[in-house]
Design a protein around this motif. Structure first.
Motif, PDB file in Angstrom:
ATOM      1  N   THR A   1       0.841  -1.192   0.000  1.00 13.63           N
ATOM      2  CA  THR A   1       0.000   0.000   0.000  1.00 13.63           C
ATOM      3  C   THR A   1       0.879   1.246   0.000  1.00 13.63           C
ATOM      4  OG1 THR A   1      -0.110  -0.103   2.412  1.00 13.63           O
ATOM      5  CG2 THR A   1      -1.915  -1.127   1.183  1.00 13.63           C
ATOM      6  N   SER A   2       0.254   2.375  -0.178  1.00 14.49           N
ATOM      7  CA  SER A   2       0.940   3.665  -0.080  1.00 14.49           C
ATOM      8  C   SER A   2       0.064   4.589   0.751  1.00 14.49           C
ATOM      9  CB  SER A   2       1.174   4.256  -1.474  1.00 14.49           C
ATOM     10  OG  SER A   2       1.837   5.501  -1.391  1.00 14.49           O
ATOM     11  N   ASP A   3       0.633   5.156   1.789  1.00 12.21           N
ATOM     12  CA  ASP A   3      -0.155   5.982   2.707  1.00 12.21           C
ATOM     13  C   ASP A   3      -0.820   7.147   1.980  1.00 12.21           C
ATOM     14  OD1 ASP A   3       0.944   4.336   4.598  1.00 12.21           O
ATOM     15  OD2 ASP A   3       2.178   5.878   5.552  1.00 12.21           O
ATOM     16  N   HIS A   4      -2.035   7.459   2.414  1.00 13.48           N
ATOM     17  CA  HIS A   4      -2.692   8.695   1.997  1.00 13.48           C
ATOM     18  C   HIS A   4      -2.409   9.722   3.097  1.00 13.48           C
ATOM     19  CE1 HIS A   4      -5.433   5.575   0.032  1.00 13.48           C
ATOM     20  NE2 HIS A   4      -4.688   6.088  -0.920  1.00 13.48           N
ATOM     21  N   SER A   5      -1.298  10.401   2.962  1.00  9.39           N
ATOM     22  CA  SER A   5      -0.854  11.319   4.013  1.00  9.39           C
ATOM     23  C   SER A   5      -0.025  12.435   3.399  1.00  9.39           C
ATOM     24  CB  SER A   5      -0.020  10.568   5.062  1.00  9.39           C
ATOM     25  OG  SER A   5       1.198  10.112   4.495  1.00  9.39           O
ATOM     26  N   LEU A   6       0.185  13.492   4.186  1.00 10.59           N
ATOM     27  CA  LEU A   6       1.005  14.607   3.711  1.00 10.59           C
ATOM     28  C   LEU A   6       2.452  14.181   3.476  1.00 10.59           C
ATOM     29  CD1 LEU A   6      -0.344  17.508   5.975  1.00 10.59           C
ATOM     30  CD2 LEU A   6      -0.949  16.989   3.606  1.00 10.59           C
ATOM     31  N   VAL A   7       2.985  13.368   4.385  1.00 13.34           N
ATOM     32  CA  VAL A   7       4.392  12.975   4.228  1.00 13.34           C
ATOM     33  C   VAL A   7       4.575  11.977   3.091  1.00 13.34           C
ATOM     34  CG1 VAL A   7       5.043  13.479   6.612  1.00 13.34           C
ATOM     35  CG2 VAL A   7       4.169  11.214   6.030  1.00 13.34           C
ATOM     36  N   ALA A   8       3.520  11.233   2.744  1.00  9.74           N
ATOM     37  CA  ALA A   8       3.624  10.295   1.618  1.00  9.74           C
ATOM     38  C   ALA A   8       3.955  11.041   0.334  1.00  9.74           C
ATOM     39  CB  ALA A   8       2.338   9.511   1.452  1.00  9.74           C
ATOM     40  N   GLU A   9       3.421  12.261   0.205  1.00 10.22           N
ATOM     41  CA  GLU A   9       3.712  13.055  -0.983  1.00 10.22           C
ATOM     42  C   GLU A   9       5.198  13.396  -1.050  1.00 10.22           C
ATOM     43  OE1 GLU A   9       1.017  16.335  -0.748  1.00 10.22           O
ATOM     44  OE2 GLU A   9      -0.756  15.041  -0.638  1.00 10.22           O
ATOM     45  N   LEU A  10       5.836  13.606   0.101  1.00  8.01           N
ATOM     46  CA  LEU A  10       7.276  13.873   0.135  1.00  8.01           C
ATOM     47  C   LEU A  10       8.070  12.622  -0.237  1.00  8.01           C
ATOM     48  CD1 LEU A  10       7.437  15.985   3.432  1.00  8.01           C
ATOM     49  CD2 LEU A  10       7.350  16.821   1.062  1.00  8.01           C
ATOM     50  N   VAL A  11       7.569  11.461   0.210  1.00  6.32           N
ATOM     51  CA  VAL A  11       8.222  10.199  -0.143  1.00  6.32           C
ATOM     52  C   VAL A  11       8.156   9.976  -1.654  1.00  6.32           C
ATOM     53  CG1 VAL A  11       8.197   7.690   0.130  1.00  6.32           C
ATOM     54  CG2 VAL A  11       7.780   9.160   2.115  1.00  6.32           C
TER      55      VAL A  11
ATOM     56  N   LEU B   1     -15.869   8.999  -0.434  1.00  6.76           N
ATOM     57  CA  LEU B   1     -14.704   8.214  -0.041  1.00  6.76           C
ATOM     58  C   LEU B   1     -14.068   7.607  -1.285  1.00  6.76           C
ATOM     59  CD1 LEU B   1     -12.835   6.759   1.975  1.00  6.76           C
ATOM     60  CD2 LEU B   1     -14.562   4.943   2.113  1.00  6.76           C
ATOM     61  N   GLU B   2     -12.779   7.836  -1.439  1.00  8.89           N
ATOM     62  CA  GLU B   2     -12.029   7.220  -2.518  1.00  8.89           C
ATOM     63  C   GLU B   2     -11.171   6.107  -1.930  1.00  8.89           C
ATOM     64  OE1 GLU B   2      -8.755   8.315  -6.012  1.00  8.89           O
ATOM     65  OE2 GLU B   2      -9.529   9.878  -4.685  1.00  8.89           O
ATOM     66  N   LEU B   3     -11.478   4.876  -2.285  1.00  7.95           N
ATOM     67  CA  LEU B   3     -10.700   3.723  -1.839  1.00  7.95           C
ATOM     68  C   LEU B   3      -9.677   3.356  -2.906  1.00  7.95           C
ATOM     69  CD1 LEU B   3     -13.301   1.195  -0.357  1.00  7.95           C
ATOM     70  CD2 LEU B   3     -11.529   2.421   0.903  1.00  7.95           C
ATOM     71  N   ASP B   4      -8.466   3.094  -2.490  1.00 14.40           N
ATOM     72  CA  ASP B   4      -7.478   2.537  -3.404  1.00 14.40           C
ATOM     73  C   ASP B   4      -7.546   1.014  -3.347  1.00 14.40           C
ATOM     74  OD1 ASP B   4      -6.628   4.907  -4.359  1.00 14.40           O
ATOM     75  OD2 ASP B   4      -4.615   4.833  -3.487  1.00 14.40           O
ATOM     76  N   LYS B   5      -7.159   0.381  -4.442  1.00 10.31           N
ATOM     77  CA  LYS B   5      -7.210  -1.081  -4.526  1.00 10.31           C
ATOM     78  C   LYS B   5      -5.961  -1.594  -5.210  1.00 10.31           C
ATOM     79  CE  LYS B   5      -9.659  -3.250  -7.732  1.00 10.31           C
ATOM     80  NZ  LYS B   5     -10.777  -3.838  -8.520  1.00 10.31           N
ATOM     81  N   ILE B   6      -5.433  -2.690  -4.680  1.00  6.26           N
ATOM     82  CA  ILE B   6      -4.372  -3.412  -5.368  1.00  6.26           C
ATOM     83  C   ILE B   6      -4.766  -4.885  -5.416  1.00  6.26           C
ATOM     84  CG2 ILE B   6      -2.422  -1.888  -4.890  1.00  6.26           C
ATOM     85  CD1 ILE B   6      -1.745  -3.709  -2.525  1.00  6.26           C
TER      86      ILE B   6
END
Length: 237
Positions: A130-140, A169-174
């Motif tokens: 997964t990939s976090d939905h967060s402010l710092v994830a954008e920096l990563v 709500l937007e859900l991500d899926k893998i």
């Protein structure tokens, strides 16, 4: 026939008075859920429990495609329920990050929103699926820091997506294949705050399923346990 075993634990930690995390294991349906609530006492715990309660109501014996759709609908339904509760309470922020995993045949599917995570250990190597939905994830993603470095950022807890937050709500899926020997870890951020990739890889590689969840829990507690901690480990044979 694919054989699945799991181990699960949730803990309030050393600082919080209420466990706002909720977990769910449905081995017969091969569904696992970790939900990390936010909103304080009678808020976050309501949100996370609403998510797992909705998933727990998925009927048995559905065809794989139907079960996957039912899992998604359950999370979306929880979102609607939480929004209604917020309105009933006169406003405020109530929500839950969530990560789910469903196994069918030789494949898995994962839905998530927020910063709960799914990792896979395969051949001794760990990957964050997964990939976090967060402010710092954008920096990563911009290459400015690693995920491990992001855990120490002052805004590491600022998530940009959650069940119960926002009108839609937007859900991500893998989706992916599973292989014998795979080990999957679903967790709230109360674990990965204290366990970076190397530590997780070494721990997941060396502990049996009977003790692995408690081992990971103790890593978080020994590190400080400042947040609620939830761990589900799923082994494929």
């Amino acid at each position: 026939m694919t054989i699945i075993r799991h181990s699960a634990v949730t803990h309030v930690g050393k600082v919080r008075k209420v466990n706002e995390d909720s977990i769910l294991a449905l081995p017969d349906q091969k569904i696992w859920v970790v939900a990390d609530g936010m909103g304080g006492y009678e808020g976050g715990d309501f949100a996370s429990q609403t998510v797992v309660d909705a998933v727990a109501m998925i009927p048995l014996n559905l065809e794989p495609a139907e079960q996957m759709q039912a899992l998604r609908r359950a999370i979306m339904g929880a979102h609607t329920t939480i929004l209604a509760e917020i309105e009933r309470r006169g406003g405020g922020t109530i929500g839950a990050a969530v990560v789910t995993m469903m196994v069918s045949g030789e494949h898995f599917v994962c839905f998530w929103a927020g910063d709960c995570r799914l990792y896979r250990l395969r051949g001794g190597q760990i990957d964050m699926l997964t990939s976090d939905h967060s402010l710092v994830a954008e920096l990563v993603h911009a290459g400015q820091m690693t995920w491990d470095e992001a855990e120490k950022h002052p805004q590491s807890n600022a998530i940009t997506r959650a069940v119960g937050v926002g009108d839609e709500l937007e859900l991500d899926k893998i989706r992916g294949s599973i292989e014998p020997g795979d080990r999957y870890l679903l967790c709230s951020d109360g674990l990965n705050k204290y366990a970076g990739f190397e530590l997780l890889e070494n721990t997941l590689s060396g502990s049996p399923i009977e003790t692995i969840s408690d081992t990971l829990l103790n890593i978080a507690l020994d590190g400080g346990g400042a947040d609620n901690i939830s761990v589900i480990v799923v082994d494929v044979f």
